[in-house]
Structures are given as structure tokens and as C-alpha cells.
Design a protein around this motif. Structure first.
Motif, PDB file in Angstrom:
ATOM      1  N   ARG A 137       0.818  -1.206   0.000  1.00  0.00           N
ATOM      2  CA  ARG A 137       0.000   0.000   0.000  1.00  0.00           C
ATOM      3  C   ARG A 137       0.857   1.264   0.000  1.00  0.00           C
ATOM      4  N   LEU A 138       2.112   1.098   0.363  1.00  0.00           N
ATOM      5  CA  LEU A 138       3.036   2.238   0.364  1.00  0.00           C
ATOM      6  C   LEU A 138       4.331   1.849  -0.316  1.00  0.00           C
ATOM      7  N   LEU A 139       5.040   2.869  -0.809  1.00  0.00           N
ATOM      8  CA  LEU A 139       6.399   2.663  -1.285  1.00  0.00           C
ATOM      9  C   LEU A 139       7.319   3.425  -0.341  1.00  0.00           C
ATOM     10  N   THR A 140       8.317   2.756   0.174  1.00  0.00           N
ATOM     11  CA  THR A 140       9.226   3.390   1.116  1.00  0.00           C
ATOM     12  C   THR A 140      10.607   3.485   0.487  1.00  0.00           C
ATOM     13  N   THR A 141      11.255   4.637   0.672  1.00  0.00           N
ATOM     14  CA  THR A 141      12.618   4.800   0.172  1.00  0.00           C
ATOM     15  C   THR A 141      13.583   4.766   1.351  1.00  0.00           C
ATOM     16  N   ILE A 142      14.573   3.905   1.256  1.00  0.00           N
ATOM     17  CA  ILE A 142      15.543   3.728   2.333  1.00  0.00           C
ATOM     18  C   ILE A 142      16.953   3.913   1.761  1.00  0.00           C
TER      19      ILE A 142
END
Ligand SMILES: Cc1cc2nc3c(=O)[nH]c(=O)nc-3n(C[C@H](O)[C@H](O)[C@H](O)COP(=O)(O)OP(=O)(O)OC[C@H]3O[C@@H](n4cnc5c(N)ncnc54)[C@H](O)[C@@H]3O)c2cc1C
Ligand SMILES: Nc1ncnc2c1ncn2[C@@H]1O[C@H](COP(=O)(O)O)[C@@H](O)[C@H]1O
Lengths: 331, 270
Positions: A137-142
């Protein structure tokens, strides 16, 4: 520090299909930072090193006949990384990659970003890794700003293979293999050779809860073989026991990017969508015209998926008349 | 089988089906979401109980988390685990997998001896599956990922069947070792009434960084090499072309559209 490394996973003298994706993405990153591409191979099969040298600028070979264990390859890889200091090290998000890379990262006390589906570099050469979270449901940038190397496992199927290089150098690193081995492989039961493996398939036809029964799933498999397609499934179909877990597509299964993806009786939950949204053409078949899967489908068919499969079968195998009453179950 | 001291690492996570994302802001809504034991960790607990039943020994559940995470330790005790250790302190907060594994490994080393460490295969919120192998590396012990059959212990080593990309594999590993337990490898039991009573009364050990002699630079946010930069909502594609007419007509239209993608006869008979 200017080298991007990929771990070239191999078993039984064959490279894992994810390796070509790692080489493709590795090459793209290496060009962006003006560096070179290295591949690490732990195998005594000379042909594999030569094959990798077509794509990578340098192939680091840990020559060893022993069966793979995380224990010894983790040590060997960490030694190599300490000696050559690549700036970025990429692993396939396979079972092996996800078991090996964490050990290497812990040994080197650096960060490891899991299951990335997209990689970018900022102007300072910092790797920005994107991955689906919260069930897609989300895209996370790490990122890993202060430690080197920057390490990531890449979701299989999420990256495209790249062009060949100009012929690389093969570097034998016999000293990289540690002497002490505590873990022994006692027995192996290989998987039966799959007829049409999901990853790398040109056409995938997948079934979900809407398929309704094991018998209807068999019909889907029949249509798949007429299409020369691989068979996939949603979690609901796997949980129902209609198909083996190996067929699961999505966040907890495999990621596929075929030219054609046909979703039958699948609602389009985000956890499923992250596994197939990069397919070139998506066909969705669902009796509910409001099903979320239609939002990302190229072509939408509203109707009963069993009827759809029968109709498709009629077109694909026109010589044999279809006896509708004996095909699958209607429930 | 001999008596083992088994450490089971378990995690408290937001209920996987109830954590919601605000579709406008892309922020995770945590308010009111019940916290539960990570579903995969039940399989690790069950394997520890089975080993204890076959060979005797002792099981200790360990978690790193906020004070409320004590609840998952009590749940483990209600199932039959003997003791619970909670690693809890503000300085543990914000840990990525490396800092989490470091703290857990320190905690395990301070328990005064162990034979086997079990973890789940992955958590539903961290979702990396990295913590298990990283604990093993910090402890300097071997590990195997995705145990799929009950462990056998012979003298000072164990035999473990685990799942690989290429099939199933039997490993012989010296003790102590760490195993991550595959989802579905056993059928986790329900708590007994006696277990529930015991869980209520049992004292839980709470340790901070000093008790586990942790290097302050290696725990929590300070000890975490990775940084989360941003979260975004995935882009939705434009609406599809809905085919029209009866199912037969839709299939015919579809085959027409897909003619150059399908093998041989497919496009042939509209
Ligand atoms: C942590 C986590 C990880 C997950 N990982 C995955 C994953 O990797 N992959 C995955 O797939 N899921 C995953 N899931 C589950 C996911 O959330 C959905 O529950 C699942 O994808 C639903 O499968 P489905 O679409 O087949 O079933 P449903 O959502 O029940 O949809 C069935 C669809 O079939 C349609 N239908 C019913 N009857 C017919 C008919 N006769 N003809 C045509 N259409 C019909 C219905 O209209 C409906 O749209 C995960 C969930 C969690 C919590
Ligand atoms: N904070 C924690 N406390 C205890 N165990 C944990 C913690 N985080 C992860 N684990 C263990 O590591 C496994 C894998 O988690 P993850 O790497 O987050 O997917 C979990 O199933 C747990 O067994």
C-alpha cells in the motif's frame, strides 16, 4: 569504491535467473557513478566465470567444490568485500540471497535494504532504494548514508537484464575461501524440474478465489498449457489448496513481469498487485465490474472466469469439441 | 534427544489486517490498531515446545520492544515457554535489523548459556527476514533459514531440514545454532488454562542496554546504518479498456487485441 558488485548465485553449474537482473541493474548503477561492474562467483565451473565475464568487467571467483552453506560463503564474501571495497553490493532476493546477505552485512556492520523494487542514485552517489511496504500500500525509500558498502537484496523479477559488456577479466581468489566449516550438507532433495517456471515466463495466467474449485483450477492449467503459459495464483487460491505455494504471486510470493498476464477471479489486493503490476499487458477477468484489479488492467473482461476459460479453450483447441457439463465444477 | 536451553525471539507487530494507510496523505494510521504476536513466530514457539517435550530442557522467549511488548512474552508463557525477557529502553528505539539483531544477540549472550535460538521466518511489519541470520552472525554461530521439519538433536549437533531455492536440504550443524522456522511447518497449539494462569503471575525480566552490556553506538537509531527517507503512495495506472458484449464476444475481442502475443491459432477464429 567505484565498483558495483553483484553476487552471482549458482547451483549445480547454473546461474540463478535473478543474476541477469542483478547484472542489468548493476551495470546501470555503475555507469551512473562512472565505475565498473564486478560479479562474485563461488563455483569451480569455469564456464560460469566465462559467461559472467560477458556482462561484468571483473569476475571474482572463489574456487570451491563444497556444497553451499551460508556459513562459509558469508565469510568468503565478507573477506572479498573487505579486500576490494566495492561501494555497492547487490544480492538477489532469493531464499539464498535473503539468508546470506544479512550475515555478510552484519559481519561488515553495514546496512542491508531488503526486497527492493527500484534503485536510484542521488547526486552524491547515495543509493536510494525503493520497496513496497504495508502490503504494497506504500512505497518506502531507504538509504544507507554513513556506512559502506551499501547493500541491498533485489526482488526477483523487478529489474530488467542489461546489455553485454566488453569482455571482463577473471580474478581467481583462492584465499577467500575459509578453512573452517562447521555446517555440513547431509542430504538434498531437489525440486522436480518445473515445466514452465513462473519467473521469466512470457505469458502467465493466474487464478484466485473466484476460480471456485480445484477442478476449475485444473481447467486453468489446461488453458495455460494451450497458451504455453506459466500458472500463477493469488494467496486465496494457494490457501484453498488448489495450487502449490510456489505459484504464489505477490509480496510474499514471486514477482513476475511477463509480456501478458491474465488474472482470473483475482480481486487485485495490493499484496498481489506488487507481484504483477509491471507486466506489459494485463488482462483481468472478474464478475465484479468494480474489482480493483480493473484499475490496472489493460483489458477488462466482466464475467464468470470458468466460462471465460472454457471460451478461451474453445478458441485455442478448436478441434476438440468442449463438453461443458464435464468441465470443472460450477459452484 | 538431550535437554536443550532454547531461546525463542518473538516480536510484537500491529495486527496485519488492521493497519491502514490514509489514501490521501500516504501516512500509516496506527491509532487503535491492536498489537499482536507476529504470526510467523507461533511456529518457532511451537517447535521449541516440541523439543522440550521430547528431550526436556527449558525455553526462554525474548523480545525487544516498548513496555507493552511484554504481552507477547506472556502469550508465549501461556503456551508453555518457561521465561520471558523484555529488552526495553528508549535507547533501543528506532532500530533497523542490524541494531535489533545486535541487541537481541547481546541479550542472548547475557542469559548464561544456550543451545538453540529459534526465530520466525519474517515479521509482518519489518518483513525483511534479516533479523534471524544477523543474530546468528553476531553470536558467531551457524544458522539455517526456513526450517520445514522437526529438528533432531544428536549429542552436540542437530539435524535440520530446511527449504532452499533448489529444493529441500538436510544440514548437520554444531550446537549452538540458530534456525528460522518456516510458516506452517507445524500446528501451533492453543494456550492451556494452567498456562494462562501462569502467564498472568510470572515475573518478566526487563533489561536495558546496561544489563546486556550493549555498546551504546550499536543500538537503536544510533546503531542503525539505514535511514527511511520517505514513503509515497504507489501510482495507479489509468483505467483499463473494458471489453463489451457477451462473454463470447469479449473473449473474441480480447483474442483480436492480443493476436500478436499469443501462440499460433489463438487469434485465428474470432
Ligand atoms: C502480510 C500479507 C501478505 C500477503 N501476500 C500476498 C501475496 O504475496 N500474494 C497474494 O496474492 N496475496 C497476498 N496476501 C493476501 C491478499 O491481501 C488478498 O487477500 C489476496 O490476494 C486475495 O486473493 P483473491 O484476489 O484471489 O481473492 P479475493 O480478494 O476474495 O477476490 C476474489 C475475486 O474473484 C471474483 N470472483 C468471484 N467469483 C468469480 C467468478 N465465478 N468469476 C469471476 N470472478 C469471480 C470476486 O469478484 C473477487 O474480486 C497477503 C496478505 C497479507 C496480510
Ligand atoms: N524486536 C524484535 N524482538 C524479538 N525478535 C525479533 C524482533 N524483530 C525481529 N525478530 C525476530 O526475527 C524474525 C524476522 O523478523 P524480520 O527480520 O523483521 O522479518 C521475527 O520473526 C522474530 O522472530
Amino acid at each position: 569504491m567505484k565498483e558495483v558488485w553483484v553476487y552471482a548465485e549458482s547451483e549445480g553449474g547454473r546461474l540463478h535467473p535473478v543474476v541477469s537482473e542483478l547484472l542489468g541493474e548493476g551495470r546501470r548503477l555503475a555507469e551512473r557513478i562512472g565505475g565498473s561492474l564486478g560479479a562474485v562467483l563461488a563455483s569451480s565451473h569455469a564456464s560460469l566465470a566465462e559467461e559472467l565475464a560477458l556482462w561484468a568487467d571483473r569476475v571474482y571467483v572463489i574456487q570451491d567444490q563444497s556444497p553451499y552453506t551460508d556459513e562459509w560463503q558469508g565469510q568468503a564474501l565478507a573477506r572479498l568485500i573487505e579486500a576490494y571495497q566495492p561501494g555497492i553490493v547487490l544480492f538477489g532476493g532469493t531464499r539464498r540471497g535473503k539468508s546470506l546477505a544479512p550475515r555478510v552485512a552484519a559481519r561488515l556492520r553495514t546496512g542491508l535494504i531488503a526486497d527492493c523494487t527500484s534503485l536510484r542514485l542521488d547526486d552524491g552517489g547515495l543509493l536510494l532504494a525503493e520497496l513496497p511496504t504495508f502490503g504494497g500500500r506504500l512505497l518506502t525509500t531507504i538509504a544507507c548514508p554513513g556506512h559502506r558498502p551499501q547493500m541491498a537484496t533485489l526482488a526477483p523479477g523487478a529489474f530488467a537484464p542489461g546489455p553485454k559488456g566488453s569482455g571482463g577479466e577473471i580474478i581467481n581468489c583462492p584465499w577467500a575461501a575459509p578453512e573452517v566449516r562447521a555446517v555440513e550438507v547431509v542430504a538434498q532433495e531437489p525440486l522436480p524440474e518445473e515445466d514452465r517456471p513462473l519467473m521469466g515466463a512470457e505469458i502467465v495466467i493466474a487464478g484466485g478465489r473466484g476460480i471456485g474449485s480445484r477442478a476449475n483450477f485444473a481447467l486453468l492449467e489446461e488453458v495455460a498449457s494451450l497458451l504455453g503459459a506459466a500458472v500463477g495464483a493469488s494467496r486465496a487460491a494457494v490457501d484453498a489448496g488448489w495450487v502449490e505455494p510456489e505459484g504464489l504471486i505477490g509480496q510474499t510470493g514471486v514477482i513476475v513481469r511477463p509480456r501478458l498476464y491474465i488474472a482470473c477471479g483475482i480481486s487485485g489486493a495490493t499484496q498481489h498487485v506488487v507481484g504483477m503490476q509491471r507486466s506489459e499487458v494485463i488482462v483481468a477477468v472478474n464478475k465484479d465490474p468494480k474489482a480493483p484489479i480493473f484499475d490496472l488492467a489493460t483489458y477488462g473482461v466482466v464475467g464468470d472466469c470458468r466460462q471465460f476459460l472454457l471460451e478461451l479453450k474453445r478458441h485455442l483447441a478448436p478441434s476438440r469439441p468442449v463438453d461443458e457439463e464435464n468441465e470443472g465444477e460450477n459452484d | 534427544m538431550r535437554a536443550l536451553r532454547i531461546i525463542v525471539c518473538i516480536k510484537q507487530v500491529p495486527h496485519p489486517d488492521e493497519a491502514k494507510v490514509d489514501p490521501e496523505t500516504g501516512l500509516v494510521i496506527r491509532d487503535g490498531v491492536p498489537m499482536v504476536l507476529n504470526p510467523n513466530d507461533y511456529f518457532a514457539i511451537e517447535e521449541s515446545l516440541r523439543l522440550k517435550e521430547t528431550g526436556g530442557g527449558e525455553g526462554v522467549a525474548m523480545t525487544m520492544g516498548p513496555p507493552a511488548a511484554e504481552a507477547v512474552l506472556r502469550e508465549a508463557i501461556s503456551l508453555g515457554v518457561d521465561d520471558g525477557v523484555l529488552l526495553c529502553h528508549r535507547s533501543f528505539a528506532g532500530a533497523d535489523t542490524l541494531a535489533t539483531a545486535y541487541a537481541l544477540a547481546r541479550g542472548i549472550e547475557c542469559l548464561g548459556g544456550y543451545d538453540l535460538v529459534l526465530t520466525g521466518s519474517r515479521s509482518t511489519d519489518g518483513e525483511t527476514g534479516q533479523v534471524g541470520p544477523q543474530i546468528a552472525e553476531f553470536l558467531g554461530i551457524p544458522h539455517a533459514a526456513e526450517l520445514i521439519r522437526p529438528v533432531e538433536v544428536e549429542g552436540d549437533h542437530l539435524l535440520a531440514w530446511h527449504q532452499t531455492d533448489y529444493g529441500q536440504e538436510l544440514l548437520q550443524m554444531p550446537l549452538p545454532a540458530l534456525l528460522t522456522v518456516a510458516k506452517g511447518m507445524n500446528e501451533p497449539r492453543l494456550p492451556s488454562l494452567r498456562g494462562k494462569m501462569r502467564a498472568k503471575k510470572q515475573a518478566i525480566t526487563v533489561w536495558g542496554p546496561e544489563e546486556i552490556k550493549a555498546d551504546p553506538d550499536r543500538i537503536g537509531l544510533a546503531g542503525s546504518p539505514t535511514r527511511m527517507l520517505e514513503t509515497t503512495l504507489p501510482a495507479r495506472k489509468t483505467r483499463s479498456k473494458m471489453l463489451e458484449g457477451s462473454l463470447a464476444e469479449q473473449v473474441a475481442a480480447l483474442l483480436h487485441e492480443l493476436a500478436d502475443m499469443l501462440p499460433g491459432k489463438a487469434g485465428g477464429r474470432p
